[in-house]
Design a protein around this motif. Structure first.
Motif, PDB file in Angstrom:
ATOM      1  N   SER A  92       0.859  -1.171   0.000  1.00 15.50           N
ATOM      2  CA  SER A  92       0.000   0.000   0.000  1.00 15.50           C
ATOM      3  C   SER A  92       0.898   1.225   0.000  1.00 15.50           C
ATOM      4  CB  SER A  92      -0.918   0.018   1.221  1.00 15.50           C
ATOM      5  OG  SER A  92      -0.185   0.333   2.382  1.00 15.50           O
ATOM      6  N   PRO A 139      -3.963   3.657 -10.960  1.00 11.83           N
ATOM      7  CA  PRO A 139      -4.594   2.536 -10.260  1.00 11.83           C
ATOM      8  C   PRO A 139      -6.105   2.569 -10.444  1.00 11.83           C
ATOM      9  CG  PRO A 139      -3.912   4.227  -8.712  1.00 11.83           C
ATOM     10  CD  PRO A 139      -3.397   4.639 -10.055  1.00 11.83           C
ATOM     11  N   ARG A 143      -8.461   0.047  -6.079  1.00 17.84           N
ATOM     12  CA  ARG A 143      -7.098   0.051  -5.558  1.00 17.84           C
ATOM     13  C   ARG A 143      -6.794   1.372  -4.847  1.00 17.84           C
ATOM     14  NH1 ARG A 143      -2.823  -3.533  -4.568  1.00 17.84           N
ATOM     15  NH2 ARG A 143      -1.040  -2.208  -4.177  1.00 17.84           N
ATOM     16  N   PRO A 182      -5.939  -6.956  -1.386  1.00 15.76           N
ATOM     17  CA  PRO A 182      -5.859  -5.691  -2.117  1.00 15.76           C
ATOM     18  C   PRO A 182      -6.267  -5.888  -3.576  1.00 15.76           C
ATOM     19  CG  PRO A 182      -3.669  -6.428  -1.432  1.00 15.76           C
ATOM     20  CD  PRO A 182      -4.662  -7.390  -0.872  1.00 15.76           C
ATOM     21  N   GLN A 185      -3.984  -3.674  -9.579  1.00 18.47           N
ATOM     22  CA  GLN A 185      -3.746  -2.327 -10.094  1.00 18.47           C
ATOM     23  C   GLN A 185      -4.763  -2.048 -11.149  1.00 18.47           C
ATOM     24  OE1 GLN A 185      -1.677  -0.128  -8.900  1.00 18.47           O
ATOM     25  NE2 GLN A 185      -0.249  -1.354  -7.752  1.00 18.47           N
TER      26      GLN A 185
END
Length: 185
Positions: A92, A139, A143, A182, A185
Motif C-alpha cells: 500500500s 490505479p 485500488r 488488495p 492495479q
C-alpha cells in the motif's frame, strides 16, 4: 555463522519467511554475481547483520513475529549505507512511505523476480535503467480506495475505530474491507 567472504561480490541479505521463494531468489542473485545469505525471520536476519553488515538487503514486509518494517529500521540504524529493498504481497502507499521513511531505498510488490528487484534498486539509487517501462497506469478506483484506507489506518497507528471515524465508515464496514485482498492495479 556466516561463511568467510573471499570475493568482492556484493553482499546481499535476503529475508523472507517463504523458504521456497527465498531460495529461488537467492539462487537467481547468486547467478548474477551476488554473495547471498538468507534468513527466515527478523531475529535471524539481525544476527547475520551483526556479524557482517550487508551492502544490500531485500526484506519481506510480513513475516511471523516481528515486521519487516522493524528490520528495516534496525538495519538502517546499524549501518545507514545498507541499501534496503522492501518486498511484499500486501503493498500500500502507506507502507511504502513508512518503509522509505525508515530507511528503505525502494518498495517492490510481489510477485517479483530478481530482475524486478535490480530495477527497483537502480531506481532507488537514481540510476537510469533502460529496463524500466515508462507507461505507468493509474490505479483502479478500488485500488486507490484500498490504498487510502491503508494510509488512514497507518496514520491512526492501526486503531480501526479511529480510522473508521476519520473515513466516515462504521467500524464493522472498515473491518470487512480490511479482510479483503488488495485489488489489482
Amino acid at each position: 555463522m556466516l561463511p568467510s567472504r573471499a570475493s568482492d561480490a556484493p553482499f546481499l541479505l535476503l529475508v523472507d519467511d517463504d523458504e521456497v521463494f527465498r531460495e529461488r531468489l537467492a539462487r537467481a542473485f547468486r547467478e548474477r554475481g551476488y554473495e547471498v545469505v538468507t534468513a527466515g525471520s527478523v531475529d535471524e536476519a539481525l544476527e547475520i547483520a551483526r556479524q557482517e553488515s550487508p551492502e544490500l538487503a531485500v526484506v519481506d514486509l510480513r513475516m511471523p513475529g516481528r515486521s519487516g518494517l522493524e528490520l528495516v529500521r534496525e538495519l538502517h540504524a546499524m549501518d545507514a549505507s545498507t541499501r534496503i529493498l522492501v518486498l511484499t504481497g500486501y503493498g500500500s502507499i502507506a507502507t511504502a512511505v513508512e518503509a522509505v521513511r525508515l530507511g528503505a531505498l525502494n518498495y517492490v510488490p510481489k510477485p517479483a523476480d530478481v530482475d524486478d528487484l535490480l530495477v527497483a534498486l537502480a531506481r532507488g539509487l537514481g540510476d537510469p535503467s533502460p529496463q524500466v517501462a515508462e507507461d505507468v497506469q493509474a490505479p483502479s478506483l478500488a485500488r486507490a480506495e484500498w490504498e487510502h484506507i491503508q494510509r488512514v489506518l497507518a496514520d491512526c497507528g492501526g486503531n480501526i475505530s479511529e480510522a473508521a471515524r476519520r473515513l466516515g465508515l462504521h467500524r464493522r464496514s472498515l473491518q470487512r474491507k480490511l479482510q479483503k485482498y488488495p485489488p489489482a492495479q
